[in-house]
Structure formats: structure tokens, C-alpha cells
Design a protein around this motif. Structure first.
Motif, PDB file in Angstrom:
ATOM      1  N   TYR A 458      -7.657  -8.086  -3.183  1.00  0.00           N
ATOM      2  CA  TYR A 458      -6.950  -8.820  -2.033  1.00  0.00           C
ATOM      3  C   TYR A 458      -5.812  -7.832  -1.296  1.00  0.00           C
ATOM      4  O   TYR A 458      -4.813  -8.409  -0.574  1.00  0.00           O
ATOM      5  CB  TYR A 458      -6.187  -9.897  -2.506  1.00  0.00           C
ATOM      6  N   ASN A 459      -5.960  -6.526  -1.514  1.00  0.00           N
ATOM      7  CA  ASN A 459      -5.153  -5.582  -0.645  1.00  0.00           C
ATOM      8  C   ASN A 459      -4.972  -5.918   0.621  1.00  0.00           C
ATOM      9  O   ASN A 459      -3.826  -5.598   1.061  1.00  0.00           O
ATOM     10  CB  ASN A 459      -5.708  -4.192  -0.826  1.00  0.00           C
ATOM     11  N   GLU A 460      -5.864  -6.224   1.613  1.00  0.00           N
ATOM     12  CA  GLU A 460      -5.645  -6.427   3.133  1.00  0.00           C
ATOM     13  C   GLU A 460      -4.894  -7.565   3.222  1.00  0.00           C
ATOM     14  O   GLU A 460      -4.011  -7.643   4.180  1.00  0.00           O
ATOM     15  CB  GLU A 460      -7.273  -6.365   3.593  1.00  0.00           C
ATOM     16  N   VAL A 461      -5.273  -8.658   2.424  1.00  0.00           N
ATOM     17  CA  VAL A 461      -4.270  -9.836   2.451  1.00  0.00           C
ATOM     18  C   VAL A 461      -2.853  -9.506   2.180  1.00  0.00           C
ATOM     19  O   VAL A 461      -1.845  -9.984   2.856  1.00  0.00           O
ATOM     20  CB  VAL A 461      -4.826 -11.036   1.664  1.00  0.00           C
ATOM     21  N   GLU A 462      -2.666  -8.817   1.076  1.00  0.00           N
ATOM     22  CA  GLU A 462      -1.341  -8.746   0.699  1.00  0.00           C
ATOM     23  C   GLU A 462      -0.666  -7.690   1.839  1.00  0.00           C
ATOM     24  O   GLU A 462       0.669  -7.997   2.158  1.00  0.00           O
ATOM     25  CB  GLU A 462      -1.446  -7.668  -0.521  1.00  0.00           C
ATOM     26  N   ARG A 463      -1.162  -6.496   2.523  1.00  0.00           N
ATOM     27  CA  ARG A 463      -0.558  -5.664   3.573  1.00  0.00           C
ATOM     28  C   ARG A 463      -0.361  -6.852   4.978  1.00  0.00           C
ATOM     29  O   ARG A 463       0.797  -6.480   5.399  1.00  0.00           O
ATOM     30  CB  ARG A 463      -1.579  -4.758   3.791  1.00  0.00           C
ATOM     31  N   ARG A 464      -1.218  -7.562   4.913  1.00  0.00           N
ATOM     32  CA  ARG A 464      -0.920  -8.394   6.256  1.00  0.00           C
ATOM     33  C   ARG A 464       0.349  -9.392   5.908  1.00  0.00           C
ATOM     34  O   ARG A 464       1.033  -9.704   6.770  1.00  0.00           O
ATOM     35  CB  ARG A 464      -2.347  -9.286   6.473  1.00  0.00           C
ATOM     36  N   MET A 465       0.299 -10.142   4.821  1.00  0.00           N
ATOM     37  CA  MET A 465       1.062 -10.979   4.353  1.00  0.00           C
ATOM     38  C   MET A 465       2.604 -10.219   4.208  1.00  0.00           C
ATOM     39  O   MET A 465       3.674 -10.759   4.660  1.00  0.00           O
ATOM     40  CB  MET A 465       1.173 -11.731   3.302  1.00  0.00           C
ATOM     41  N   LYS A 466       2.594  -9.034   3.825  1.00  0.00           N
ATOM     42  CA  LYS A 466       3.928  -8.349   3.524  1.00  0.00           C
ATOM     43  C   LYS A 466       4.335  -8.060   4.953  1.00  0.00           C
ATOM     44  O   LYS A 466       5.479  -8.187   5.255  1.00  0.00           O
ATOM     45  CB  LYS A 466       3.528  -7.029   2.897  1.00  0.00           C
ATOM     46  N   LYS A 467       3.656  -7.649   6.014  1.00  0.00           N
ATOM     47  CA  LYS A 467       3.913  -7.407   7.322  1.00  0.00           C
ATOM     48  C   LYS A 467       4.795  -8.633   7.980  1.00  0.00           C
ATOM     49  O   LYS A 467       5.541  -8.822   8.648  1.00  0.00           O
ATOM     50  CB  LYS A 467       2.712  -7.065   8.191  1.00  0.00           C
ATOM     51  N   LEU A 468       4.081  -9.627   7.882  1.00  0.00           N
ATOM     52  CA  LEU A 468       4.335 -11.030   8.470  1.00  0.00           C
ATOM     53  C   LEU A 468       5.553 -11.319   7.725  1.00  0.00           C
ATOM     54  O   LEU A 468       6.666 -11.956   8.491  1.00  0.00           O
ATOM     55  CB  LEU A 468       3.597 -12.031   8.069  1.00  0.00           C
ATOM     56  N   LEU A 469       6.044 -11.301   6.652  1.00  0.00           N
ATOM     57  CA  LEU A 469       7.199 -11.455   5.521  1.00  0.00           C
ATOM     58  C   LEU A 469       8.275 -10.592   6.566  1.00  0.00           C
ATOM     59  O   LEU A 469       9.624 -10.824   6.722  1.00  0.00           O
ATOM     60  CB  LEU A 469       7.197 -11.324   4.551  1.00  0.00           C
ATOM     61  N   GLU A 470       7.919  -9.240   6.496  1.00  0.00           N
ATOM     62  CA  GLU A 470       9.230  -8.133   6.795  1.00  0.00           C
ATOM     63  C   GLU A 470       9.642  -8.357   8.307  1.00  0.00           C
ATOM     64  O   GLU A 470      10.607  -7.707   8.890  1.00  0.00           O
ATOM     65  CB  GLU A 470       8.742  -6.849   6.615  1.00  0.00           C
ATOM     66  N   GLN A 471       8.696  -8.887   9.097  1.00  0.00           N
ATOM     67  CA  GLN A 471       9.102  -9.418  10.386  1.00  0.00           C
ATOM     68  C   GLN A 471      10.552 -10.408  10.678  1.00  0.00           C
ATOM     69  O   GLN A 471      11.365 -10.201  11.300  1.00  0.00           O
ATOM     70  CB  GLN A 471       7.987 -10.185  11.219  1.00  0.00           C
ATOM     71  N   GLN A 472      10.205 -11.232   9.495  1.00  0.00           N
ATOM     72  CA  GLN A 472      11.487 -12.089   9.510  1.00  0.00           C
ATOM     73  C   GLN A 472      12.743 -11.617   8.546  1.00  0.00           C
ATOM     74  O   GLN A 472      13.812 -11.893   8.825  1.00  0.00           O
ATOM     75  CB  GLN A 472      11.199 -13.231   8.646  1.00  0.00           C
ATOM     76  N   PHE A 473      12.281 -10.735   7.270  1.00  0.00           N
ATOM     77  CA  PHE A 473      13.170 -10.296   6.593  1.00  0.00           C
ATOM     78  C   PHE A 473      13.082  -8.474   6.484  1.00  0.00           C
ATOM     79  O   PHE A 473      12.556  -8.170   5.423  1.00  0.00           O
ATOM     80  CB  PHE A 473      12.954 -10.811   5.103  1.00  0.00           C
ATOM     81  N   PRO A 474      13.502  -8.047   7.478  1.00  0.00           N
ATOM     82  CA  PRO A 474      13.471  -6.402   7.537  1.00  0.00           C
ATOM     83  C   PRO A 474      14.295  -5.826   6.325  1.00  0.00           C
ATOM     84  O   PRO A 474      15.243  -6.334   6.024  1.00  0.00           O
ATOM     85  CB  PRO A 474      14.196  -6.166   8.823  1.00  0.00           C
ATOM     86  N   ARG A 475      13.693  -4.983   6.092  1.00  0.00           N
ATOM     87  CA  ARG A 475      14.433  -4.314   4.725  1.00  0.00           C
ATOM     88  C   ARG A 475      15.734  -3.553   4.921  1.00  0.00           C
ATOM     89  O   ARG A 475      16.588  -3.388   4.254  1.00  0.00           O
ATOM     90  CB  ARG A 475      13.422  -3.201   3.947  1.00  0.00           C
TER      91      ARG A 475
END
Length: 488
Positions: A458-475
Motif C-alpha cells: 500500500y506504499n502508493e496509497v500511503e504516499r497519495r493520502m499523505k500528500k492529500l493530508l498535508e495540503q490541509q495540514f502543512p508541516r
């Protein structure tokens, strides 16, 4: 003679068409808005496929509008989620994550929904539980019926509550009650009564009315006739299995349930008590379903339905034993996914009925949607109008919906879903250091029992979802903190 008849028919059709257009234009211009705002209700409704819930009135409303399969709240706790709905701003924008901080204690200048509608000539009506703090933003309601406290109507339960008060024990009354009384003996029956009486008084005015129904929030107190709709023994005991690899603070085992009399403080609930509580939750849902039916009947009788947008929504989801846990207070799918039904005014020519939408929508979208619907000039919002989806449920929409849940002041859980996968990061609230991440699959179920983070499949799913989350919650952006410490 024949020509005269033709001319008359043409004039009649033309004038009738103009009349219809004017009527549609009028209803489309500035409709009324009626919002049923329900407390602690997950999508446990017949129209959502529940095999147990008996909800004919809510199901009927779903048949008259659009049912959203993938609607999400911004935080699975009462006060922040309700502020978010009523301001169109996310909890992380307001910086309020607890139930102890009123909106106006921190934000004097934020424009709320009742404030905007009142300024634009609407009667704004608050009945029951709308904001968590009853007096919050009170000046922006033209009519305000304060939410009432919990009531017990069985003498033995009233006596228990009185004894606990005298002993000074910080325990609430029993977690459920089935008294043989009429609807108005409990507070939600009185709320529907106030709503009906108010509709009769303001029927000639433009209005924004919130009817806040408190059930199925604890205690599960409802008239006996609603308990009698169900056979307790038919309820299945949910799996108490917890998600493997979950963050240590991902769940709160019992939430507020432990604060009620008769609930053990340690260990899992036994099956009998679990069934009692599940029974009470369902009885409470059927009870509020009846109240929705009464108010909708009045709307029809007063000929207001043709010019009233009706919204049925919940502040957040709920667990009734799933994962061995209870209540809300988490970022899991079953807590942040909410029922949402929106039915356009019947006078609107493009009204869509009996449709379901899989578009990702959020409670924070409600305010900008109503601004759009009513043609108002609204404040800046974190949400956006979902009117296009209401008019076309198959409309392609957002890629992601997000929520938060704070664990004290030091840890923030931020979560994102694309409708099939849920990705969560638990972060240090100040530094944004990731303490642990979670990835769960929800293609076919609200529940998921394995954290898939680190699974190479699920590496690709994880990368995609992490990107979506960080659009709303930038580090690089710390979480705003405006909560007022709880008084002790």
C-alpha cells in the motif's frame, strides 16, 4: 372563432408560464431554511441501509432530497463541530478543540450563520441544542429557546440522581430510561412542540430555523413506546477487537459513558448491558425520527414546504461498542462520518429527489451552501457551496475531507479520507513532528482493524493520502490554540 380560441389558449399558456417562472424565481431567490441538527447520530438510519433502525420520517425526507453517503464532520466532539458548521470555519482555523471554550469568548468578530441571516432580514431561530454552549452567540438569534438539561421520569431514577447530588458524587444519572410517558415529557418532544408553534407564528416571514434534537446523546432516555419498537435480543454485539497497530491514543475506550450511574469503571461491558445501551440508542433514534415527522407535517400544512430548504444533519458519528469503545472522541471513520440529507424547496424547478451522492462533502460546507442558495454576501469560509452537488448528485467533487482530534494541548491527530482510505497523523501540536501514522481501508465498511502503514503493498496509497493530508495540514504551520483552560 377557431382563431380566437387558439389566441386565447396561447395567451393562457404564455401567462401561466410566466406565472410559473415568477413563482420559481421567487422561491429560488430567498427560500427559508430549516435545519434538523442532531446530537451524536451516526448513519444508523433506514435510508442509510441500517438493518435495525426504524426511521420512517427521516427515510421519507431522504426520498424527497439528496442523501450524502460520504459526509464528514470536522471534529468528533460537540462544541468544535457545531462552531465549525455555524461559522464555516474549521476547528484548526478557530483554534478551539474542546467543549469548554465558547465561540464568542475568543472570536468577537467572526461572522456566524445566524448573524449573517439576521442582518439580511431573516428570522433566526434556535431551538434546543444548536451551539454546545446554549448562550453562545445568543444575540444573533431573533428567537432563542434554551436547550434543556437531562430529565428522568421514572421515580427510581429521579431518586438515584437526587441521592448522587446530595452525596456530591460527580456521577450523572442512569445511562438510559424507558418511561411510559408522552413525547413532550422528554425534552426533544418539547423541542418539536416549540418548533411547530414557532413556524405557525413566523410563517409569513423569511426564516432560518435550527431544531437541535439532543438524542441519541446519552442518557438514552426516550418514551417506552419507542423502546417497544425493538427486541433487545435481536441486537448483535459488535466486535471488541481494536485496530492492530493503532496509535496508543487513537481511541478513548468509553468516553463520557463512564460518567453515568451503573456503568462499570473497568473492563469491557458485559453483553447484557451492551444490548441495553444499543437498544436505548435505537429507541432514541426512533424518538427523534417522530419529532422530525411532526415538524415536517407542520411545514406541509402551513404551505411552507414549497419555499423551504430542509437539511438533516448530525454533529458527528458515534460508536456503540465497536472496537470495545463507546461514544465519539476520535478520528476513526465511524466517528467522523455523519448522516446528511438535503432536500430542496419543492417550488424549485430543478429539484432532485430520492438520489444518493458519493461526493466528499463536509459539515463546514453547509454555511457557504446556504449563502449561495439564498443569494447573500457571505464571509470567508473554509468550506464551499455544495449546491452544484445538490442539483446534480453525480457531480465530480472534492478529492479529500479532513478532520482533527486533539489529545490535550500537546498532541494533535489530523486525518484525511478520499472516501475509501483514511490516513491519520498524530503530531506534536507545536513542532508538527509526526509521532505515528495510520492508514485504514474503508472501501466496504466503516470499521477497519489493521493499520496498513509500512505495508509495501500500500506504499502508493500511503504516499497519495499523505500528500492529500498535508495540503490541509502543512508541516510548517503549527496548530492554532485558543482553548480556554477548564475551570476546576
Amino acid at each position: 372563432m377557431k382563431n380566437i380560441i387558439i389566441i386565447v389558449l396561447v395567451i393562457f399558456c404564455f401567462s401561466n408560464g410566466i406565472a410559473q417562472q415568477l413563482e420559481t424565481s421567487t422561491t429560488k431567490e430567498q427560500p427559508n431554511v430549516l435545519v434538523f441538527y442532531i446530537d451524536d447520530l451516526r448513519a444508523e438510519l433506514g435510508c442509510y441501509g441500517s438493518e435495525t433502525a426504524i426511521t420512517p420520517n427521516i427515510d421519507k425526507l431522504a426520498g424527497e432530497g439528496v442523501l450524502f453517503n460520504k459526509a464528514y464532520t470536522q471534529q468528533a466532539i460537540c462544541a468544535p463541530s457545531r462552531m465549525s458548521t455555524l461559522t464555516g470555519l474549521r476547528p484548526e482555523t478557530l483554534g478551539i478543540y474542546s467543549i469548554f471554550t465558547p465561540l464568542r469568548k475568543v472570536h468577537k468578530d467572526v461572522v456566524s450563520m445566524p448573524q449573517l441571516f439576521k442582518a439580511n432580514g431573516y428570522q433566526t431561530v434556535s431551538i434546543g441544542k444548536v451551539y454546545h454552549q446554549s448562550n453562545d452567540d445568543k444575540e444573533n438569534w431573533t428567537l432563542h429557546f434554551k436547550k434543556e438539561g437531562n430529565t428522568y421520569n421514572k421515580p427510581e431514577n429521579a431518586a438515584i440522581l437526587e441521592r448522587l447530588k446530595k452525596e456530591g458524587k460527580p456521577i450523572k444519572g442512569p445511562a438510559f430510561e424507558a418511561a411510559d410517558v408522552d413525547d413532550e415529557t422528554y425534552k426533544d418532544g418539547r423541542a418539536s412542540k416549540y418548533a411547530i408553534e414557532t413556524l405557525q407564528k413566523i410563517k409569513d416571514d423569511k426564516f432560518l430555523m435550527f431544531v437541535g434534537l439532543s438524542k441519541p446523546h446519552l442518557p438514552f432516555n426516550a418514551p417506552k413506546k419507542y423502546w417497544d419498537l425493538y427486541d433487545k435480543n435481536n441486537f448483535k454485539i459488535p466486535s471488541r477487537e481494536k485496530p492492530k497497530g493503532a496509535y496508543r491514543l487513537a481511541l478513548t475506550n468509553w468516553g463520557e459513558l463512564k460518567g453515568y450511574y451503573g456503568i462499570p469503571q473497568e473492563g469491557d461491558l458485559d453483553d447484557d448491558l451492551t444490548r441495553d445501551l444499543i437498544h436505548g440508542y435505537h429507541a432514541s433514534i426512533s424518538y427523534i425520527d417522530a419529532q422530525v415527522g411532526k415538524v415536517m407535517k407542520t411545514l406541509e400544512e402551513l404551505d411552507l414546504r414549497k419555499n423551504t430548504m430542509v437539511i438533516f444533519m448530525s454533529d458527528h458519528g458515534y460508536k456503540i461498542g465497536e472496537y470495545g469503545a463507546w461514544c465519539k472522541h476520535s478520528n476513526v471513520e465511524i466517528d467522523v462520518r455523519v448522516p446528511l440529507i438535503i432536500s430542496r424547496e419543492t417550488g424549485y424547478k430543478e429539484r432532485v429527489t430520492g438520489k444518493a451522492s458519493d461526493a466528499l462533502v463536509e459539515n463546514v460546507d453547509i454555511f457557504p451552501t446556504l449563502v449561495d442558495l439564498c443569494g447573500l454576501e457571505g464571509p470567508k469560509s473554509d468550506g464551499k457551496s455544495i449546491l452544484p452537488v445538490i442539483n446534480n448528485p453525480n457531480e465530480k467533487w472534492d478529492e479529500v475531507a479532513t478532520s482533527v482530534y486533539a489529545r490535550g494541548k500537546n498532541i494533535m491527530g489530523c486525518t484525511a479520507t478520499d472516501g475509501e482510505w483514511r490516513y491519520t497523523e498524530w503530531r506534536d501540536s507545536v513542532t508538527n513532528e509526526i509521532l505515528q501514522a495510520e492508514l485504514y481501508e474503508h472501501k466496504n465498511s466503516l470499521l477497519s482493524f489493521v493499520n496498513l502503514i509500512g505495508n509495501s503493498k500500500y506504499n502508493e496509497v500511503e504516499r497519495r493520502m499523505k500528500k492529500l493530508l498535508e495540503q490541509q495540514f502543512p508541516r510548517d504551520k503549527p496548530f492554532l490554540q485558543n482553548d480556554i483552560p477548564r475551570k476546576r
